[in-house]
Design a protein around this motif. Structure first.
Motif, PDB file in Angstrom:
ATOM      1  N   PHE A  26       0.813  -1.209   0.000  1.00  0.00           N
ATOM      2  CA  PHE A  26       0.000   0.000   0.000  1.00  0.00           C
ATOM      3  C   PHE A  26       0.853   1.269   0.000  1.00  0.00           C
ATOM      4  N   TYR A  33      -3.093   7.488  -4.470  1.00  0.00           N
ATOM      5  CA  TYR A  33      -4.361   7.798  -3.811  1.00  0.00           C
ATOM      6  C   TYR A  33      -4.516   9.304  -3.600  1.00  0.00           C
ATOM      7  N   SER A  37      -7.561   9.705  -6.202  1.00  0.00           N
ATOM      8  CA  SER A  37      -8.753   9.298  -5.458  1.00  0.00           C
ATOM      9  C   SER A  37      -9.355  10.441  -4.653  1.00  0.00           C
ATOM     10  N   LEU A  47      -4.185   6.529   6.793  1.00  0.00           N
ATOM     11  CA  LEU A  47      -4.416   5.157   6.324  1.00  0.00           C
ATOM     12  C   LEU A  47      -3.138   4.324   6.418  1.00  0.00           C
ATOM     13  N   LEU A  89      -8.584  -4.033  -0.134  1.00  0.00           N
ATOM     14  CA  LEU A  89      -7.857  -2.889  -0.697  1.00  0.00           C
ATOM     15  C   LEU A  89      -8.073  -2.788  -2.204  1.00  0.00           C
ATOM     16  N   LEU A  99     -10.642   0.931   2.334  1.00  0.00           N
ATOM     17  CA  LEU A  99      -9.187   0.981   2.465  1.00  0.00           C
ATOM     18  C   LEU A  99      -8.771   0.832   3.931  1.00  0.00           C
ATOM     19  N   ARG A 103      -6.676  -2.269   5.413  1.00  0.00           N
ATOM     20  CA  ARG A 103      -5.407  -2.045   6.103  1.00  0.00           C
ATOM     21  C   ARG A 103      -5.389  -2.708   7.478  1.00  0.00           C
ATOM     22  N   ASN A 165      -5.212   0.025  -9.614  1.00  0.00           N
ATOM     23  CA  ASN A 165      -5.768  -0.037  -8.262  1.00  0.00           C
ATOM     24  C   ASN A 165      -5.949  -1.464  -7.742  1.00  0.00           C
ATOM     25  N   TYR A 169      -2.509  -5.948  -5.587  1.00  0.00           N
ATOM     26  CA  TYR A 169      -3.186  -6.660  -4.506  1.00  0.00           C
ATOM     27  C   TYR A 169      -3.528  -8.096  -4.919  1.00  0.00           C
TER      28      TYR A 169
END
Length: 412
Positions: A26, A33, A37, A47, A89, A99, A103, A165, A169
């Motif tokens: 992350f 982000y 975002s 975060l 995520l 998010l 986390r 995005n 992950y």
């Protein structure tokens, strides 16, 4: 499935590696982000710290529970929880709530990996006849490799691959599932007779007697927050300050800071193991010198917006990370009592993660008080000097000799 030979520790190391990957993938995406975002800088930095809400309970409860009930029951869920965290995520690119929850799950997985997985690696290494420092070294290197590669791969994919995005992950999910499969073959290292013969309750275990020792608070605690305090500056603060200078490759630059810092931390741990001596503060003193030097260089980078100085600062801060981590782990293994190795390791790691609050604190101070980053980073260097003095003058008395210490002694 059985993996009880000399390589049994490797399966646990991969699970620790996967959890660390999930915990740090992350970090280089903070720049993404912030830019795409529409999440404020303070919230994004918060975060980064949010997963500490998962790490600390997992450390403080999971470590002592594994001392009582064994390593396998507590460590087996870690890769699955890491996969769940990455899935959340991946789904939460534009949702602060998703998010944050993702986390927290990543933090729980990493907390179990650090306290339980680290102790399991240590005990499996001892059982295989490895050197006295091998367990701490393997645990630290597994974490560092996962942190570094997770960040580097995530940055490259987010900058230039499709699905910025999600893709990083998804890779961690696959890695975690493979690690879980291999983890099934690792043998338990907490013998049944010890579990059955232990008196008291789990609540008694949570007290962790060795955490109350003066030696822990004077030789380990002062350096612990700098383990991840240095990292947070290296790959959260520096990339954010240089975003305008790195426009077009800002995510890769953040990943590069992570990779440089953690690669330096990976290799410096070998030096830390070699210079570490029971009763001597040398390794801790060297660690704080490196951390303080890195903070000074970060302040220079902030003042000059120099990319070159920023990268050098990331490398020196990474060296500070590696030295504070390995010196702390080795000292914890000396101090831990007969039945609270995982518990004291958990306390140590809980203190290390206080450092991850620094980017959010600095962002808030900068936004609400106008204090500049060069001044704040210089203050950090001064605090490194204070901690250096504390560990340098503290007396490291003789280690109590118990059966457990005879079995796991680290160059005593």
């Amino acid at each position: 499935m059985s993996n009880s030979g000399k390589s049994a520790w490797a399966g646990v190391s991969l699970a620790v590696f996967a959890a660390a990957w999930g915990g740090n993938e992350f970090t280089p995406l903070l720049v993404m982000y912030r830019g795409h975002s529409h999440i404020s800088g303070v919230v994004v930095d918060a975060l980064l710290f949010t997963y500490v809400l998962g790490i600390v309970p997992a450390l403080l409860i999971g470590g002592p529970m594994s001392d009582r009930y064994g390593r396998r029951p507590l460590m087996l869920p870690s890769p699955l929880i890491a996969a769940l965290g990455s899935a959340l995520l991946a789904a939460g690119a534009h949702s602060v709530a998703l998010l944050a929850v993702g986390r927290v799950f990543s933090g729980i997985a990493l907390g179990l990996a650090m306290a339980v997985g680290g102790s399991w690696i240590k005990e499996l290494s001892d059982r295989a006849g490895a050197s006295a420092t091998a367990g701490a070294r393997r645990a630290a290197l597994s974490l560092t490799a996962g942190f570094g590669l997770g960040a580097a791969v995530a940055a490259l994919l987010a900058q230039w691959a499709p699905w910025p995005n999600q893709l990083a992950y998804l890779i961690n999910i696959a890695l975690a599932l493979v690690a879980f499969t291999l983890l099934l073959g690792a043998p338990e290292t907490r013998p049944t007779y010890r579990l059955e013969d232990r008196g008291g309750s789990l609540l008694d275990d949570l007290k962790i007697p060795s955490a109350g020792r003066r030696r822990f608070w004077l030789t380990v605690a002062p350096t612990a927050p700098w383990v991840f305090g240095t990292c947070a500056v290296a790959y959260a603060v520096i990339p954010a300050l240089l975003t305008e200078r790195t426009s077009g490759w800002e995510i890769v630059f953040a990943g590069l800071c992570c990779l440089i810092g953690l690669t330096a931390g990976f290799f410096v741990q070998t030096l830390g193991r070699r210079i570490d001596r029971p009763g001597s503060p040398l390794s801790s003193v060297v660690a704080m010198i490196l951390a303080g030097t890195g903070m000074v260089l970060a302040a220079v980078s902030a003042a000059t917006t120099s990319i070159a100085v920023g990268l050098v600062a990331a490398g020196v801060l990474g060296c500070g990370y590696g030295m504070t981590l390995i010196s702390g782990l080795l000292e914890v293994q000396r101090i831990a009592g007969p039945n609270d190795l995982a518990g004291l390791t958990a306390v140590f790691y809980s203190l290390t993660y206080l450092g991850f609050a620094s980017p959010a604190i600095m962002a808030w101070l900068n936004e609400h008080t106008g204090v500049g980053y060069p001044a704040m980073l210089t203050f950090g260097a001064v605090m490194c000097l204070v901690c250096l003095v504390v560990v340098a003058v503290s007396k490291r008395g003789p280690v109590p000799v118990t059966r457990r210490h005879r079995e796991q002694a680290v160059d005593i």
